[in-house]
Design a protein around this motif. Structure first.
Motif, PDB file in Angstrom:
ATOM      1  N   SER A 166       0.846  -1.213   0.000  1.00 43.37           N
ATOM      2  CA  SER A 166       0.000   0.000   0.000  1.00 43.37           C
ATOM      3  C   SER A 166       0.872   1.250   0.000  1.00 43.37           C
ATOM      4  O   SER A 166       0.614   2.203  -0.749  1.00 43.37           O
ATOM      5  CB  SER A 166      -0.897   0.027   1.236  1.00 43.37           C
ATOM      6  N   ALA A 167       1.904   1.238   0.842  1.00 44.51           N
ATOM      7  CA  ALA A 167       2.806   2.395   0.892  1.00 44.51           C
ATOM      8  C   ALA A 167       3.496   2.578  -0.453  1.00 44.51           C
ATOM      9  O   ALA A 167       3.628   3.701  -0.954  1.00 44.51           O
ATOM     10  CB  ALA A 167       3.839   2.199   1.998  1.00 44.51           C
ATOM     11  N   LYS A 168       3.932   1.474  -1.041  1.00 38.23           N
ATOM     12  CA  LYS A 168       4.686   1.554  -2.304  1.00 38.23           C
ATOM     13  C   LYS A 168       3.815   2.073  -3.441  1.00 38.23           C
ATOM     14  O   LYS A 168       4.269   2.858  -4.277  1.00 38.23           O
ATOM     15  CB  LYS A 168       5.274   0.181  -2.649  1.00 38.23           C
ATOM     16  N   MET A 169       2.554   1.613  -3.499  1.00 38.25           N
ATOM     17  CA  MET A 169       1.689   2.095  -4.579  1.00 38.25           C
ATOM     18  C   MET A 169       1.311   3.552  -4.348  1.00 38.25           C
ATOM     19  O   MET A 169       1.141   4.314  -5.310  1.00 38.25           O
ATOM     20  CB  MET A 169       0.445   1.212  -4.688  1.00 38.25           C
ATOM     21  N   ALA A 170       1.211   3.947  -3.086  1.00 39.01           N
ATOM     22  CA  ALA A 170       0.926   5.361  -2.791  1.00 39.01           C
ATOM     23  C   ALA A 170       2.066   6.246  -3.294  1.00 39.01           C
ATOM     24  O   ALA A 170       1.838   7.389  -3.712  1.00 39.01           O
ATOM     25  CB  ALA A 170       0.722   5.553  -1.291  1.00 39.01           C
ATOM     26  N   LEU A 171       3.273   5.723  -3.274  1.00 39.90           N
ATOM     27  CA  LEU A 171       4.410   6.506  -3.772  1.00 39.90           C
ATOM     28  C   LEU A 171       4.318   6.715  -5.288  1.00 39.90           C
ATOM     29  O   LEU A 171       4.781   7.732  -5.808  1.00 39.90           O
ATOM     30  CB  LEU A 171       5.732   5.823  -3.405  1.00 39.90           C
ATOM     31  N   VAL A 172       3.723   5.759  -5.981  1.00 34.75           N
ATOM     32  CA  VAL A 172       3.493   5.941  -7.422  1.00 34.75           C
ATOM     33  C   VAL A 172       2.542   7.119  -7.623  1.00 34.75           C
ATOM     34  O   VAL A 172       2.785   8.000  -8.449  1.00 34.75           O
ATOM     35  CB  VAL A 172       2.913   4.653  -8.066  1.00 34.75           C
ATOM     36  N   ALA A 173       1.489   7.148  -6.811  1.00 33.02           N
ATOM     37  CA  ALA A 173       0.508   8.241  -6.921  1.00 33.02           C
ATOM     38  C   ALA A 173       1.152   9.583  -6.584  1.00 33.02           C
ATOM     39  O   ALA A 173       0.936  10.582  -7.278  1.00 33.02           O
ATOM     40  CB  ALA A 173      -0.672   7.961  -5.988  1.00 33.02           C
ATOM     41  N   LEU A 174       1.957   9.595  -5.520  1.00 28.47           N
ATOM     42  CA  LEU A 174       2.636  10.842  -5.137  1.00 28.47           C
ATOM     43  C   LEU A 174       3.531  11.316  -6.282  1.00 28.47           C
ATOM     44  O   LEU A 174       3.523  12.500  -6.652  1.00 28.47           O
ATOM     45  CB  LEU A 174       3.452  10.601  -3.856  1.00 28.47           C
ATOM     46  N   SER A 175       4.290  10.401  -6.849  1.00 29.80           N
ATOM     47  CA  SER A 175       5.190  10.767  -7.955  1.00 29.80           C
ATOM     48  C   SER A 175       4.403  11.285  -9.151  1.00 29.80           C
ATOM     49  O   SER A 175       4.758  12.305  -9.753  1.00 29.80           O
ATOM     50  CB  SER A 175       6.048   9.557  -8.358  1.00 29.80           C
ATOM     51  N   ASN A 176       3.312  10.586  -9.494  1.00 22.69           N
ATOM     52  CA  ASN A 176       2.525  11.000 -10.660  1.00 22.69           C
ATOM     53  C   ASN A 176       2.004  12.425 -10.495  1.00 22.69           C
ATOM     54  O   ASN A 176       1.996  13.215 -11.447  1.00 22.69           O
ATOM     55  CB  ASN A 176       1.327  10.056 -10.850  1.00 22.69           C
ATOM     56  N   THR A 177       1.579  12.764  -9.289  1.00 24.91           N
ATOM     57  CA  THR A 177       1.016  14.096  -9.069  1.00 24.91           C
ATOM     58  C   THR A 177       2.101  15.169  -9.032  1.00 24.91           C
ATOM     59  O   THR A 177       1.974  16.204  -9.694  1.00 24.91           O
ATOM     60  CB  THR A 177       0.171  14.108  -7.773  1.00 24.91           C
TER      61      THR A 177
END
Ligand code: NAD
Length: 305
Positions: A166-177
Motif C-alpha cells: 500500500s505504501a509503495k503504490m501510494a508513492l506511485v501516486a505521489l510521484s505521478n502528481t
C-alpha cells in the motif's frame, strides 16, 4: 553515453544509503562528480534501533575513492534535518533519491496497527516529508530530480505485504502528481520498482540467484533518469538482474451507455465482454486525456444499448 553522464556541481541526497541499493546509488553519484548526503538511520530491517555506523562507512568509502560526501543519521521523517545537512555542507540540493525502507511482513489477518503505521511512516510519510522539504528549493532554482522507490509488491500486490504494498503504490501516486505539478519548474519525479539482493530480500531468493541480483544493476537507471538531460517525468520503471522495463496503465476501449433509465446492471452485464476487452487498448497518463464532459454529453444522445 553513460561515460558522459556526470553530476559535477550537483548535490544528491540518498536516503537509506548506509547499505543495500542506497549505498550503490551514493557511490555511483559520487563517482560521477555529485556531492552526496548519505542518510541512514542505521536501524534493523524491521525499523528498530539506530546507529551512525552504516552511513559513516559509506561516506568513508566515497571519500577514499576521491568523492565528496557527508553523513546524516536522521530518520526520513525528520526530513528538514536531512535537507539542512545538504544545505549546510553543500549549499543546495538537486537530486533526491527516496530509498529508505523497512519491512514488517505479515499476512493480513496477523497485521497489527503498528506494522501498518510504521511501514507507512517510513516509506510514504518519509518520502513525502523528504520531497516536501526539497520542494521550495527545487522550485526556486527551477531544477530538481526526484526518485521514488516503489516495488513490484505495490504494483501487483504480494502475499504478506499489505502494509508495504500500500505504501509503495501510494508513492506511485505521489510521484505521478508531483511530476505534473513540478514539470513547469523543471522538477521531474519518477518511480522505480527494483528487485535486488539486499537484507530485505535475503530470505526470498535461493543463494545462487541472490548473488546474481546485484544492486549494481539498479543504479545505472537511477542515475540516468535523475540526470539533468533526462526528459523522463512521471514514469515507472521495473528492473532487476539486468532486465529493464517501463510500466504504464492500460485500459480497455470501454463502452459508452445511454444515460437514461435503461442504464441498469443488466445493461452493463450485456456489454461485459466489450468493457473488459483489451484488444484495442488505451494508455492514459492523465485525467485530462479523458474528455468526461463530452462523454457525458454524448451519453444523453445515444440509443439504449
Ligand atoms: P536495505 O535494508 O539494505 O536498505 C534500506 C536502508 O534504509 C537501510 O540501510 C536502513 O537503515 C535505512 N532506513 C530504514 N528506515 C530509515 C529511516 N526511517 N530513515 C533513514 N533511513 C532508514 O534494503 P534495500 O533492499 O536496499 O531497499 C532499498 C529500497 O528499495 C527500499 O525502499 C525497499 O523497500 C526498496 N525495494 C527493494 C527491493 C529489493 O529487491 N531489494 C525490492 C523492491 C523495493
Amino acid at each position: 553515453m553513460s561515460e558522459q553522464l556526470r553530476f559535477d556541481g550537483r548535490v544528491a541526497i540518498v536516503t537509506g544509503a548506509g547499505g543495500g541499493l542506497g549505498r550503490i546509488y551514493a557511490l555511483l553519484f559520487a563517482s560521477r562528480g555529485a556531492k552526496v548526503v548519505v542518510n541512514d538511520l542505521g536501524g534493523s530491517r524491521d525499523g528498530s534501533g539506530n546507529s551512525s555506523r552504516a552511513a559513516d562507512q559509506v561516506v568513508e568509502e566515497i571519500r577514499r575513492a576521491g568523492g565528496t560526501a557527508v553523513a546524516n543519521y536522521d530518520s526520513v521523517e525528520d526530513a528538514e534535518k536531512v535537507v539542512q545537512t545538504a544545505v549546510k555542507n553543500f549549499g543546495r540540493v538537486d537530486i533526491l533519491i527516496n530509498n529508505a525502507g523497512i519491512l514488517r511482513d505479515r499476512s493480513f489477518i496477523k497485521l497489527t496497527d503498528d506494522d501498518w503505521d510504521l511501514v507507512m511512516r517510513v516509506h510514504l510519510r518519509g518520502s513525502y516529508k523528504m520531497t516536501k522539504a526539497c520542494w521550495s528549493l527545487f522550485r526556486e532554482q527551477k531544477f530538481g530530480r526526484i526518485l521514488m522507490t516503489a516495488s513490484g509488491s505495490g504494483l501487483y500486490g504480494n502475499y504478506g505485504q499489505s502494509n508495504y504494498s500500500s505504501a509503495k503504490m501510494a508513492l506511485v501516486a505521489l510521484s505521478n502528481t508531483i511530476a505534473k505539478e513540478g514539470e513547469k519548474y523543471n522538477i521531474f519525479s519518477n518511480v522505480i520498482a527494483p528487485i535486488a539482493a539486499s537484507r530485505l530480500t535475503e530470505n526470498v531468493f535461493p543463494p545462487e540467484i541472490f548473488a546474481a541480483m546485484k544492486p549494481d544493476f539498479i543504479a545505472p537507471l537511477v542515475a540516468l533518469v535523475c540526470h539533468e538531460n533526462s526528459e523522463e517525468n512521471g514514469h515507472i520503471f521495473e528492473l532487476g538482474a539486468g532486465q529493464f522495463y517501463k510500466v504504464r496503465y492500460e485500459r480497455s476501449e470501454g463502452v459508452l451507455f445511454k444515460a437514461d433509465a435503461s442504464f441498469l446492471p443488466g445493461a452493463i452485464a450485456a456489454q461485459w465482454n466489450k468493457i473488459t476487452d483489451f484488444s484495442n487498448p488505451q494508455y492514459p497518463s492523465s485525467i485530462a486525456e479523458t474528455d468526461w464532459v463530452t462523454l457525458a454529453d454524448t451519453a444523453k444522445t445515444l440509443t439504449s444499448n
